[in-house]
Structures are given as C-alpha cells and as structure tokens.
Motif scaffolding. Structure first.
Motif, mmCIF file in Angstrom:
data_model
loop_
_atom_site.group_PDB
_atom_site.id
_atom_site.type_symbol
_atom_site.label_atom_id
_atom_site.label_comp_id
_atom_site.label_asym_id
_atom_site.label_seq_id
_atom_site.Cartn_x
_atom_site.Cartn_y
_atom_site.Cartn_z
ATOM 1 N N LYS A 286 -5.054 -18.701 -6.735
ATOM 2 C CA LYS A 286 -4.677 -17.282 -6.826
ATOM 3 C C LYS A 286 -4.949 -16.741 -8.233
ATOM 4 O O LYS A 286 -5.575 -15.694 -8.403
ATOM 5 N N SER A 287 -4.464 -17.483 -9.246
ATOM 6 C CA SER A 287 -4.605 -16.964 -10.617
ATOM 7 C C SER A 287 -6.065 -16.906 -11.059
ATOM 8 O O SER A 287 -6.436 -16.081 -11.889
ATOM 9 N N ASP A 288 -6.910 -17.762 -10.474
ATOM 10 C CA ASP A 288 -8.342 -17.705 -10.783
ATOM 11 C C ASP A 288 -9.017 -16.480 -10.149
ATOM 12 O O ASP A 288 -10.177 -16.196 -10.431
ATOM 13 N N GLY A 289 -8.308 -15.824 -9.267
ATOM 14 C CA GLY A 289 -8.912 -14.690 -8.545
ATOM 15 C C GLY A 289 -9.791 -15.149 -7.397
ATOM 16 O O GLY A 289 -10.592 -14.382 -6.872
ATOM 17 N N SER A 290 -9.625 -16.418 -7.009
ATOM 18 C CA SER A 290 -10.489 -16.962 -5.944
ATOM 19 C C SER A 290 -9.926 -16.720 -4.550
ATOM 20 O O SER A 290 -10.619 -16.968 -3.565
ATOM 21 N N ALA A 291 -8.665 -16.300 -4.467
ATOM 22 C CA ALA A 291 -8.052 -16.114 -3.142
ATOM 23 C C ALA A 291 -8.469 -14.766 -2.571
ATOM 24 O O ALA A 291 -8.547 -13.761 -3.300
ATOM 25 N N PHE A 292 -8.715 -14.751 -1.306
ATOM 26 C CA PHE A 292 -9.061 -13.514 -0.608
ATOM 27 C C PHE A 292 -7.906 -12.513 -0.763
ATOM 28 O O PHE A 292 -6.750 -12.871 -0.535
ATOM 29 N N PRO A 293 -8.200 -11.287 -1.171
ATOM 30 C CA PRO A 293 -7.102 -10.326 -1.337
ATOM 31 C C PRO A 293 -6.518 -9.968 0.033
ATOM 32 O O PRO A 293 -7.253 -9.576 0.929
ATOM 33 N N GLY A 294 -5.247 -10.128 0.177
ATOM 34 C CA GLY A 294 -4.641 -9.781 1.465
ATOM 35 C C GLY A 294 -4.194 -10.971 2.261
ATOM 36 O O GLY A 294 -3.847 -10.832 3.428
ATOM 37 N N VAL A 295 -4.197 -12.146 1.650
ATOM 38 C CA VAL A 295 -3.794 -13.319 2.420
ATOM 39 C C VAL A 295 -2.335 -13.230 2.863
ATOM 40 O O VAL A 295 -1.957 -13.821 3.866
ATOM 41 N N MET A 296 -1.532 -12.475 2.108
ATOM 42 C CA MET A 296 -0.116 -12.426 2.452
ATOM 43 C C MET A 296 0.167 -11.534 3.657
ATOM 44 O O MET A 296 1.270 -11.526 4.168
ATOM 45 N N SER A 297 -0.817 -10.768 4.059
ATOM 46 C CA SER A 297 -0.545 -9.893 5.208
ATOM 47 C C SER A 297 -1.362 -10.315 6.427
ATOM 48 O O SER A 297 -1.630 -9.506 7.303
ATOM 49 N N MET A 298 -1.764 -11.570 6.471
ATOM 50 C CA MET A 298 -2.472 -12.019 7.681
ATOM 51 C C MET A 298 -1.929 -13.369 8.129
ATOM 52 O O MET A 298 -1.445 -14.158 7.307
ATOM 53 N N ILE B 268 2.146 0.836 17.211
ATOM 54 C CA ILE B 268 1.959 1.433 15.881
ATOM 55 C C ILE B 268 2.050 0.353 14.809
ATOM 56 O O ILE B 268 1.231 0.299 13.883
ATOM 57 N N GLY B 269 3.042 -0.517 14.934
ATOM 58 C CA GLY B 269 3.211 -1.582 13.939
ATOM 59 C C GLY B 269 1.976 -2.444 13.823
ATOM 60 O O GLY B 269 1.488 -2.725 12.722
ATOM 61 N N ILE B 270 1.426 -2.830 14.967
ATOM 62 C CA ILE B 270 0.250 -3.707 14.944
ATOM 63 C C ILE B 270 -0.971 -2.949 14.395
ATOM 64 O O ILE B 270 -1.706 -3.467 13.557
ATOM 65 N N VAL B 271 -1.153 -1.714 14.870
ATOM 66 C CA VAL B 271 -2.308 -0.936 14.398
ATOM 67 C C VAL B 271 -2.227 -0.734 12.873
ATOM 68 O O VAL B 271 -3.225 -0.834 12.164
ATOM 69 N N MET B 272 -1.004 -0.503 12.391
ATOM 70 C CA MET B 272 -0.857 -0.250 10.952
ATOM 71 C C MET B 272 -1.185 -1.486 10.108
ATOM 72 O O MET B 272 -1.583 -1.354 8.955
ATOM 73 N N THR B 273 -1.011 -2.671 10.679
ATOM 74 C CA THR B 273 -1.394 -3.861 9.902
ATOM 75 C C THR B 273 -2.915 -3.860 9.677
ATOM 76 O O THR B 273 -3.389 -4.340 8.658
ATOM 77 N N PHE B 274 -3.650 -3.301 10.622
ATOM 78 C CA PHE B 274 -5.103 -3.186 10.429
ATOM 79 C C PHE B 274 -5.434 -2.032 9.479
ATOM 80 O O PHE B 274 -6.329 -2.139 8.656
ATOM 81 N N VAL B 275 -4.706 -0.932 9.639
ATOM 82 C CA VAL B 275 -4.957 0.236 8.781
ATOM 83 C C VAL B 275 -4.771 -0.142 7.307
ATOM 84 O O VAL B 275 -5.547 0.248 6.440
ATOM 85 N N PHE B 276 -3.742 -0.932 7.026
ATOM 86 C CA PHE B 276 -3.437 -1.270 5.629
ATOM 87 C C PHE B 276 -4.022 -2.623 5.202
ATOM 88 O O PHE B 276 -3.694 -3.115 4.128
ATOM 89 N N SER B 277 -4.873 -3.183 6.043
ATOM 90 C CA SER B 277 -5.482 -4.466 5.671
ATOM 91 C C SER B 277 -6.320 -4.302 4.404
ATOM 92 O O SER B 277 -7.054 -3.327 4.258
ATOM 93 N N PRO B 278 -6.236 -5.278 3.491
ATOM 94 C CA PRO B 278 -7.047 -5.163 2.285
ATOM 95 C C PRO B 278 -8.529 -5.418 2.563
ATOM 96 O O PRO B 278 -9.370 -5.122 1.744
ATOM 97 N N ALA C 288 -9.851 -2.318 -6.829
ATOM 98 C CA ALA C 288 -9.749 -3.495 -5.951
ATOM 99 C C ALA C 288 -8.817 -3.153 -4.795
ATOM 100 O O ALA C 288 -7.929 -2.310 -4.944
ATOM 101 N N PRO C 289 -9.033 -3.793 -3.641
ATOM 102 C CA PRO C 289 -8.156 -3.484 -2.503
ATOM 103 C C PRO C 289 -6.694 -3.826 -2.780
ATOM 104 O O PRO C 289 -6.411 -4.772 -3.510
ATOM 105 N N ILE C 290 -5.823 -3.045 -2.212
ATOM 106 C CA ILE C 290 -4.376 -3.280 -2.389
ATOM 107 C C ILE C 290 -3.852 -3.979 -1.140
ATOM 108 O O ILE C 290 -4.115 -3.528 -0.022
ATOM 109 N N ASP C 291 -3.101 -5.036 -1.359
ATOM 110 C CA ASP C 291 -2.499 -5.748 -0.232
ATOM 111 C C ASP C 291 -1.146 -5.094 0.075
ATOM 112 O O ASP C 291 -0.101 -5.601 -0.293
ATOM 113 N N PHE C 292 -1.220 -3.941 0.730
ATOM 114 C CA PHE C 292 -0.010 -3.136 0.950
ATOM 115 C C PHE C 292 1.126 -3.935 1.587
ATOM 116 O O PHE C 292 2.278 -3.811 1.182
#
Lengths: 510, 304
Positions: free
Chosen positions: A277-289, B125-135, B152-156
């Motif tokens: 993570k700190s190297d910037g090598s992690a895909f951004p957004g791993v915490m939301s998938m 809506i909840g599921i669709v929004m996870t795609f909308v806010f995907s980094p 850079a993309p934001i991991d909302f």
C-alpha cells in the motif's frame, strides 16, 4: 398493391429440421438421455418416489455453481423433479443459512456457515443422516480415500451426516498474476517461489509501467476474511506452523497449543501488505470491493497480481479465455525456506441434509452418483483445481491440463495433513460451539491496520493474540462447566512432526 | 348523572371494538409480541438458533455499555441523523418552494424526477452506488478526474474518512423526494388569500417566505423533522448493501452493529441473538426518548 408474402427457408432452418428429424428417427435405438445433455446419469439403485417435488440446494457457488448449473437440469429431468440452486458467496451463506435454520426454511441441501461446528448442527437436530438415502452407504464410503469421513467431523453417532465430494488440499492465497505485466516487470514466478522483496519490487515495477492505467496488486479488501487468509497462509509459509479450519483450529500451533497471531511470520506478512500500500502498488479502491469483484478486474488488466484461490482458474477460463495468466505458490519471507501448509483431515464442501427435507431420496441418489468415479470425473472436468474432486483416480482420469493441473501438483507438494483436536477428543466440538471470535477479529485488525485506523502492527497483533487466547480459554471453561471433558492440553500434539502427515497412528501414540 | 358500568359501555360500543379487533391482533402479533420477546431474549445468553439458552439477567446490557464498538456505532447513528436531516429539510423546502410555483410549467416533471429515487428499491440503489463510486471506472471518479478536480481516483466507500459522508449523500438523494412531498403538502395548506394579502401589503421575495409562509408551515416542519429523524436512524439496507459497516467499522451504525452480532459474521462462530437484542432494546429506548423529546417540542411550538 399488396406485396405477396414470400416463403423463405434458410439453409440453417433446413439443417435444424434435418437434425431434429434424424434425432427423432434414431431415438428408438439410442438412449434418449444422451440427447438430453453431456452427462450419462445412471438409473437410481432403488426406485425413487414418483411424486416429484422441488429440491432446494445452497452452497458457496463459484465453480461448484458452474458445474451444478450444467448437471442439475439434466439430473432433475431424469428424475422428474425440479432443482432450485443458490450459489452464494460465503458472506451470504453465513447470514442466510442461520436465519433459514431459525425459521425452518433452510434448503434441502446446504453448507454450514464458516466456522460453525457440525456437532452443534447434529445435536440441535437441524440435519438428518444420509444413511437412509444413499444406497449401500458403507460400500460407497469405502471408495473414498481414508481420512475423508471421520467421527466428529462429518460422522456422528455412527451415521454419516455430512457428505464430502471434494478434497480440502488447496489454498486460497496462491499468487495469480498477469503473464504480460509480470514479464514486463522482469519476473517469472515459474522460475521459483518469489520472496516478499521480489513481490514488492514486481508490484512497484508493474505500477510504474501501468502509469495510472493498472497497478501491481489487488485484493477484495471489504471481504475481511481475505486479509486473514493471506496473513495466515503467508505466516505458515514463513514458518508459523498452525492449523486451518474454524476458530478452534485456525492460527493455533499444535506443538504448544498456542495462537500464532503475534508471531514474527504473521507480522512480516502484515507488513508486506502495508508496504504494498505505502509503495503505491495497491489498486486504488481495494477497500470497497469484495473478492469476486477484485478477481473480475484481473483479466480486465487492472492489476498484475492477486493472492487468491484456484477457483479463479475456472472463472477466468470461462469469462476471459484469451487472457494469459499464471499461478504460483505463495511468496516466502526473504532468506527463508518455504514451510509446509497444513489441513485438517476430512474433505471440503461438506453437504448437509436438512432435517425437514422430504427430498432426501433424490438428494441421496444425486450425492451417491457424485461420489462414484464417473461422478467425480465429471466434477473434476468442470471444477478442476477450484475444488479438487476427492477421488485421486478420478482426478487423474479427468485429463486436467494447464493451470488446473499445475495448481493440483502445487497443492500436493506444499500441503500436509496436520493434527485436528476434534479427531483426538470429540468434546472439542462443544468448545467450538461455545467459542466466539473476539471483536475485533484478526481479519478486522488487519483491515484496520491497512486503512490506517489502527496503528502499530506488533502491538495490535499481540493484543489480538491475547484476545484469541482469552476467548478459547473462556470457551473451554464454559464447555467444562457443561460437563465436557476437555482442557487446553487437547490442542497440544507433542508428537507432531511438521514435515510429515499427521495420521491415525499419530493419534494412537498420544 | 348515573354513569354506565364498564361492561355496559363496552357492550354498547361492541361494533367499534369488533372493527378494532383485527388491527389489534395484527399489532399484537407483529409489534407487541416481538418487542416483548426481544426484551426477554435480551436477558439470555443465546445464539438464537440452538436449544440452549441461559438466563443471565442484565449481563448483556452491561457488556454492551462497556463495548467501545457499541458506543461508536451509537454515536455514528446520530452523526448520520444530524448530518442528513437538516440537509434534507432545507433542500426539500427550497425545492418545494420552487415547485409549488404554479407559473413553473415543468413542475410536475421535476417533481417526478426528484421523487423517482424514493420508489426505487433501496437495495438496488445501494448496489448501483457501489459501482457509481468505484475508484476504477466509476462515473463519479471519471467526472472528477476529467474535470481535473482530483488527480487520482478517490476510494469513496473504502476510505474511512469519506465512507460515511458518501453514504449520507446517497441517503439524502434517495429520500429527498419524500421530504419535498411533505413540504409541498404543507405549502399547499397555505391559502391563496394569504399570498394575495401579502402582495397587497408589499411583502415579496424572502420576506414573504420568512415572515408569512414559514410561521404558517412551522408546525408541519416539526412533524417532518420528527419523521425524518426517525427515518435517518433506520438506514440498515442502504449501509448493508453499500459498505456493510466497513471499512473497519467506519460506517457501522447501530442497526449494522445489531445485525452483525445477531448473525454469523465473516469470522464464523456462533451468533449472539441475546446480546443483539440487548443492544436493540437499548437503541430502541434511545430512539423513543428522542421521539418523546420531539413530541414535547411540537406541543410547545403549537402552544406558541
């Protein structure tokens, strides 16, 4: 003037008609089920009810689901029933099955939530034995490799309550990588097991080459068990010898019966993740998938590496057949030799028959067929290494090639059978029923460290280790208060040679 | 005058009682009974689906009030409420004022557009929004990057600092239409004569709204705030589908906490229905307390 409608018959229509006619003419001489599909489903050994019905089946899906979705329609048609299949992620199984058990609507055949002790399911009367529904069950069980069906694991009170069609000799944290990205970064994981430094360097180089279009490494970070699986397995490879399975096995070093969470090897594994993570090598957004989402992004070219299981092979083969990827063993800490991984005896993907089910004859007939060599070959040909068929002869005959074959050979080389306290003392099952994973669990602690909400790897892991020790002590205490004959010594196996399988003779030595 | 005995009074009103009976039975079955059972379960050490249940008195309550994750979730629920309700009330009012204007010919169209998310399934809506806010390829990040608002993309939904505001934003968007409808209903109770009289007296623009319309619709505002506040404390499906309370509890509100302890978690092991019931009862009492306070405030406002 109204245009006269022309009768047009295309060449394709003619061919379809000819095929249909041919099929109809030959139907008298060739068994009709060969035309029904790709599986040759034998007739049941004894007559099944003619009342039909709907059989509901739930499991953790993935490649199992791919296979069932092909087999179930054919099986259902051959037996005059319907089958409703739900293949769901473990996260959903963990929620749905307990609720369904609670309100009496659980599927006819189901998998128990992760970490739940099967002894509880039997004692509570949620499940019924398969013995009445699998014809000649003793003969059928004898065909399985030894150690798959065991008292206290899937057999209780002399009956078989859980059926296993698959082996548990696999890991869920192999290094899966894009051949192209890895090669551009100057690494070939096939040349030998990669070290942590090499993984880190490869991830950095892939990220640099990606220039914002792709990254070095990805993980399904909101599926918290992924964090724990990676650290646990990497820790084992690094030399923290410990068991797998539920709370009463996982992370415990059976040489001394203590949790390994605060070991150097676990810390090194967590540090590797934080460095990625700190190297910037992690895909951004791993915490939301979640894990399936992360897996799906690999063939799209989003990342170079993922630590995942062999179930990816089938999914990628189906969804991205032209994408070139490789599979390799888990990385090893710098300067260390890779150590064996351990599984407990027994199979995997245990199927339980609901106590309320009236579809037992059909479920038993299907499970019996799937346990035969032909059923196992069918399974292996579709599921491959994702959930290896339990019958090794069937796996050999299935003719697996490519990553599936490579994964199976990797597992055979890296994984040993370790001790299992419940095989030694069935009252350990009572402890399992009493135990509660402390809050926050190791999985959440690693997630918290990764997001930066928790600070200090060593301090956090030590705290977590102590919580786990306390939780197990408490569960043992409660079990003893209820009359269980169990102590923490049941987790100590002084005769465990970490470089060999722990078999029946070892239990007898104790 | 001689008062009729109670039995006679009941007999005389027997038809009324008969008509009330179905509703009473249903309320008893689906409201009173579950509440009563949750109080009882909260006194047990019970997983919820094993036969074994041990009476442990108030131990679950004691454990809950000593659990930092319980209080974090408790506070987070109120942060959610205070973060969303004022925004919805103010935005809903402004939109309602514009759309209440008879001159605006497209008002029905805009009303429909704003109301559409309300009738869309919240889980969808909840599921669709996870795609909308995907980094990765999410439209929100694509927009921010294409307009150079971020490099850079934001991991909302994966960043502990942005996850709760993001879910709150989605919640406001999802339910803004219903707040707007409440306000429209309130505004339509203001007689046309009032507007006409105000115009004659020279009250226009913000003065008309602040000094004349707002005092008239103020009692409605109290009710709307009450309804919205209770609504904002019941956000389980949206958060469960968008984040499930993560990452590392950052968006875990009380309902998610209760759900997590009542059922098997990712870590496995047995759930704790008794403990979850204790947390639920505690939470229910807290919400009831707030509702009572708002009710008192409403009565006081009406007196004024």
């Amino acid at each position: 003037m109204k245009k006269k409608k022309e009768l047009k018959i295309s060449r394709r229509t003619v061919m379809k008609g000819a095929l249909a006619a041919g099929a109809m003419m030959s139907a008298g001489s060739i068994p009709s089920k060969l035309f029904a599909g790709e599986y040759n489903i034998p007739d049941p050994l004894k007559p099944l009810p003619t009342t039909g019905g709907n059989m509901r089946w739930i499991d953790s899906g993935d490649m199992k689901g791919v296979f069932w979705k092909k087999l179930f329609p054919e099986y259902a048609a051959s037996r005059g029933i319907t089958i409703e299949y739900d293949g769901l992620p473990w996260k959903e199984i963990n929620k749905i099955v307990p609720i369904a058990i609670r309100n009496g609507t659980v599927h006819d055949v189901f998998q128990l939530p992760l970490g739940m002790d099967p002894g509880v399911a039997v004692a509570e009367g949620w499940v019924q034995p398969w013995d009445d529904y699998i014809e000649s069950i003793d003969e059928w069980l004898a065909a399985f490799p030894s150690g798959v069906y065991l008292p206290g694991v899937n057999q209780f009170n002399g009956k078989t309550y859980g059926t296993c069609l698959t082996a548990n000799k696999r890991t869920g944290t192999c290094l899966l990588y894009s051949e192209k990205y890895m090669s551009e970064a100057g690494y070939d994981p096939q040349a030998g097991r990669m070290t942590y430094s090499e993984i880190r360097d490869a991830a950095k180089k892939i990220t640099k080459n990606g220039n914002g279009q792709y990254y070095g490494w990805i993980i399904g970070g909101n599926q918290v068990n992924r964090w724990e699986d990676v650290v646990h397995t990497f820790g084992q490879v690094g030399g923290a010898h410990s068991g797998r399975g539920g709370f009463t096995n996982r992370h415990i070093n059976f040489q001394n019966g203590k949790f390994q969470i605060a070991s150097d090897q676990y810390m090194e594994a967590v540090e590797l993740l934080l460095q990625l993570k700190s190297d910037g090598s992690a895909f951004p957004g791993v915490m939301s998938m979640n894990a399936p989402q992360a897996r799906a992004l690999m063939p799209q070219g989003a990342a170079g590496m993922i630590f995942q299981g062999p179930w990816c092979i089938g999914v990628w083969g189906r969804d991205a057949p032209n994408w070139k990827y490789g599979i390799a063993s888990e990385p090893v800490p710098d300067g260390k030799e890779a150590q064996p991984l351990y599984i407990a005896e027994g199979g995997s993907n245990t199927f339980w028959l609901s106590a309320n089910s009236t579809m037992g004859p059909f479920a038993g007939d299907l499970i019996r067929f799937m346990g035969t060599e032909q059923g196992q070959i069918y399974w292996a040909q579709t599921v491959g290494a994702a959930d290896p068929a339990v019958n090794p002869d069937a796996v050999a005959k299935a003719g697996l090639t490519g990553p599936s074959a490579q994964a199976l050979s990797m597992f055979a080389e890296n994984i040993l059978v370790g001790p299992n306290p419940i095989v030694r003392n069935k009252d350990v099952g009572i402890v399992a029923a009493k135990s509660r994973v402390p809050d926050p669990s190791l999985a959440l602690v690693i997630q918290g460290l990764y997001t930066g909400q928790l600070k200090g790897v060593e301090a956090q892991l030590k705290d977590c280790n102590q919580r786990y020790e306390d939780a197990l002590d408490k569960a043992v205490e409660e079990a003893r208060a209820d009359g269980a004959n169990v102590t923490r010594d049941d987790w100590v196996f002084p005769n465990w040679d970490v470089y060999s399988n722990y078999g029946a003779e070892k239990y007898q030595e104790l | 005058m001689h008062k009729k005995p109670l039995s006679k009074q009941i007999y005389d009103a027997r038809w009324c009682y008969l008509f009330v009976l179905p509703c009473s039975i249903l309320t008893g079955m689906f409201v009173i009974y579950p509440i009563g059972m949750s109080w009882y379960f909260s006194l047990l050490d019970w997983s919820g689906f094993t036969k074994e249940a041990k009476f442990i008195g108030l131990q679950n309550y004691y454990e809950a009030v000593n659990d930092e994750f319980f209080w974090d979730a408790f506070i987070r629920s109120f942060i959610f409420m205070f973060g969303t309700v004022p925004v919805k009330i103010v935005l809903g009012f402004i939109i309602a004022v514009f759309l209440n204007n008879q001159v605006l010919k497209l008002a029905p169209f805009f009303r429909t557009v704003i109301f559409m998310p309300v009738v869309t399934a919240i889980a969808i809506i909840g599921i669709v929004m996870t795609f909308v806010f995907s980094p990765f390829n999410g439209p929100a990040n694509k927009f921010l990057m294409s307009t150079n608002l971020t490099s850079a993309p934001i991991d909302f939904l994966g960043n502990p600092d942005t996850v709760l505001p993001t879910v709150m934003g989605v919640y406001v968007w999802k339910w803004l239409g219903i707040t707007m409808m409440y306000w429209l209903a309130a505004l339509q109770t203001v007689p046309q004569d009032v507007y006409d009289a105000a115009k004659i007296d020279g009250a226009e623009g913000y003065r008309l709204w602040i000094h004349i319309i707002l005092p008239i619709v103020l009692p409605f505002a109290i009710v709307i705030i009450l309804v919205e506040a209770v609504g904002a404390l019941n956000v389980f499906p949206l958060i469960e589908t968008m984040t499930a309370g993560g990452p590392f509890f950052s968006s875990e509100v009380m309902e998610i906490y209760i759900f997590r302890t009542a059922f098997v978690t990712d870590s496995g092991t047995m759930p704790r229905l008794g403990y979850a019931c204790a947390a639920g009862v505690f939470w229910g009492v807290a919400v009831l307390f707030i509702t009572v306070l708002q009710g008192l405030w409403m009565r006081r406002t009406r007196r004024i």
